[in-house]
Design a protein around this motif. Structure first.
Motif, PDB file in Angstrom:
ATOM      1  N   TYR A  76     -44.223  -7.884  24.681  1.00 32.96           N
ATOM      2  CA  TYR A  76     -43.716  -8.465  23.571  1.00 32.96           C
ATOM      3  C   TYR A  76     -42.738  -7.547  23.148  1.00 32.96           C
ATOM      4  N   ASP A  77     -41.487  -8.307  22.935  1.00 31.87           N
ATOM      5  CA  ASP A  77     -40.375  -7.426  22.966  1.00 31.87           C
ATOM      6  C   ASP A  77     -39.248  -8.310  22.410  1.00 31.87           C
ATOM      7  N   ASP A  78     -38.220  -7.478  21.484  1.00 29.98           N
ATOM      8  CA  ASP A  78     -36.929  -8.130  21.240  1.00 29.98           C
ATOM      9  C   ASP A  78     -35.801  -7.775  22.058  1.00 29.98           C
ATOM     10  N   PRO A  79     -35.044  -8.645  22.739  1.00 30.05           N
ATOM     11  CA  PRO A  79     -34.160  -8.177  23.799  1.00 30.05           C
ATOM     12  C   PRO A  79     -33.348  -6.972  23.139  1.00 30.05           C
ATOM     13  N   MET A  80     -32.865  -7.098  21.777  1.00 32.05           N
ATOM     14  CA  MET A  80     -31.753  -5.994  21.268  1.00 32.05           C
ATOM     15  C   MET A  80     -32.562  -4.578  20.875  1.00 32.05           C
ATOM     16  N   SER A  81     -33.989  -4.564  21.250  1.00 35.56           N
ATOM     17  CA  SER A  81     -34.436  -3.345  21.048  1.00 35.56           C
ATOM     18  C   SER A  81     -34.594  -2.180  21.922  1.00 35.56           C
ATOM     19  N   LEU A 116     -25.451  -2.001  11.776  1.00 34.42           N
ATOM     20  CA  LEU A 116     -24.374  -2.378  11.967  1.00 34.42           C
ATOM     21  C   LEU A 116     -24.259  -3.620  12.857  1.00 34.42           C
ATOM     22  N   LYS A 117     -25.116  -3.802  13.836  1.00 38.99           N
ATOM     23  CA  LYS A 117     -25.203  -4.823  14.726  1.00 38.99           C
ATOM     24  C   LYS A 117     -25.820  -6.233  13.929  1.00 38.99           C
ATOM     25  N   THR A 118     -26.639  -6.127  13.009  1.00 41.41           N
ATOM     26  CA  THR A 118     -26.977  -7.255  12.239  1.00 41.41           C
ATOM     27  C   THR A 118     -25.932  -7.633  10.927  1.00 41.41           C
ATOM     28  N   ILE A 173     -37.586 -10.303  15.955  1.00 40.55           N
ATOM     29  CA  ILE A 173     -37.735  -9.608  14.619  1.00 40.55           C
ATOM     30  C   ILE A 173     -37.171 -10.132  13.455  1.00 40.55           C
ATOM     31  N   LEU A 174     -35.963 -10.566  13.535  1.00 40.92           N
ATOM     32  CA  LEU A 174     -35.062 -10.999  12.325  1.00 40.92           C
ATOM     33  C   LEU A 174     -35.872 -12.222  11.678  1.00 40.92           C
ATOM     34  N   ARG A 175     -36.415 -13.180  12.677  1.00 42.83           N
ATOM     35  CA  ARG A 175     -37.076 -14.275  12.056  1.00 42.83           C
ATOM     36  C   ARG A 175     -38.368 -14.218  11.804  1.00 42.83           C
ATOM     37  N   GLY A 176     -38.760 -12.736  11.738  1.00 40.60           N
ATOM     38  CA  GLY A 176     -40.177 -12.384  11.350  1.00 40.60           C
ATOM     39  C   GLY A 176     -41.294 -12.584  12.190  1.00 40.60           C
TER      40      GLY A 176
END
Ligand SMILES: N[C@@H](CCC(=O)N[C@@H](CS)C(=O)NCC(=O)O)C(=O)O
Length: 205
Positions: A4-9, A112-114, A33-36
């Protein structure tokens, strides 16, 4: 296995990179993760701390914390040294990564990315503080690597994987890596390891 992972992590990338080195098949489960999506009731059963990455074993056990995942997956492989003192030195750098490096280098990258800094109420001095501390961590790494090929025992270990994850994208957090030539040379040695994958790639089952 499932990841379970977020591709930008970068924390998730540590697991993706080691899984690729080990040629281990796994199912990639993207979590936004940005959508909770790491805070849902269902996800909190996998990690009470509400964060990715989480490794799910075939027997249903869950393992959060990127460096714990690296430790678990590297047992019996060349990425975890046999010598006990060298093992402790790998741990030394894993703790350094979590305390002095990741909080100061990954966080500015995330901000900075978000584009969170576009919020005028955000304290830009906090960014500058993080960048100062991040530069201190990079200076420590540069000095250590000036006379070494890898962090521990002149071999590529999970210490290198953990530190590579956010160092190689530090530019996205406003860091100038050209100030750290030994780090830049080490980044290239890491990229040359067999079955290396970039932060945007993963091996699906
Ligand atoms: N110490 C943890 C940190 C995990 C972490 O902070 N993950 C971030 C993504 S890189 C996350 O899930 N953030 C979501 C949140 O904090 O709500 C590790 O190394 O795995």
């Amino acid at each position: 296995m499932k990841l379970y992972d977020d591709p930008m992590s970068g924390n998730g990338y540590k697991a993706r990179l080691l899984l690729a080195h080990l040629s281990l098949p796994y199912q990639y489960i993207p979590i936004d993760i940005l959508r909770g999506e790491s805070k849902t009731k269902e996800f909190l059963q996998k990690n009470l701390n509400g964060r990715i990455p989480v490794l799910e074993l075939d027997d249903g056990k869950h393992l959060p914390e990127s460096n714990a995942i690296l430790y678990f997956l590297s047992q019996g492989a060349a990425y975890w040294p046999a010598d006990i003192f060298a093992q402790a030195q790998v741990m030394q750098w894993l703790f350094f990564e979590q305390y002095s490096h990741e909080p100061n280098i990954a966080t500015p990258r995330f901000w900075l990315k978000t584009k969170i800094l576009e919020d005028t109420s955000f304290n830009r001095e906090l960014l500058a503080q993080k960048q100062r501390a991040g530069n201190q961590a990079l200076a420590v790494m540069n000095e250590h690597l000036a006379s070494r090929t890898f962090f521990v025992g002149e071999r590529y270990t999970i210490a290198d994987i953990a530190l590579y994850a956010y160092t190689h994208v530090a530019g996205e957090g406003g860091f100038d890596l050209s100030q750290y030539p030994a780090v830049v040379a080490w980044l290239q040695r890491v990229r040359e390891q067999s079955r290396h994958v970039t932060i945007n790639q993963w091996v699906a089952a």
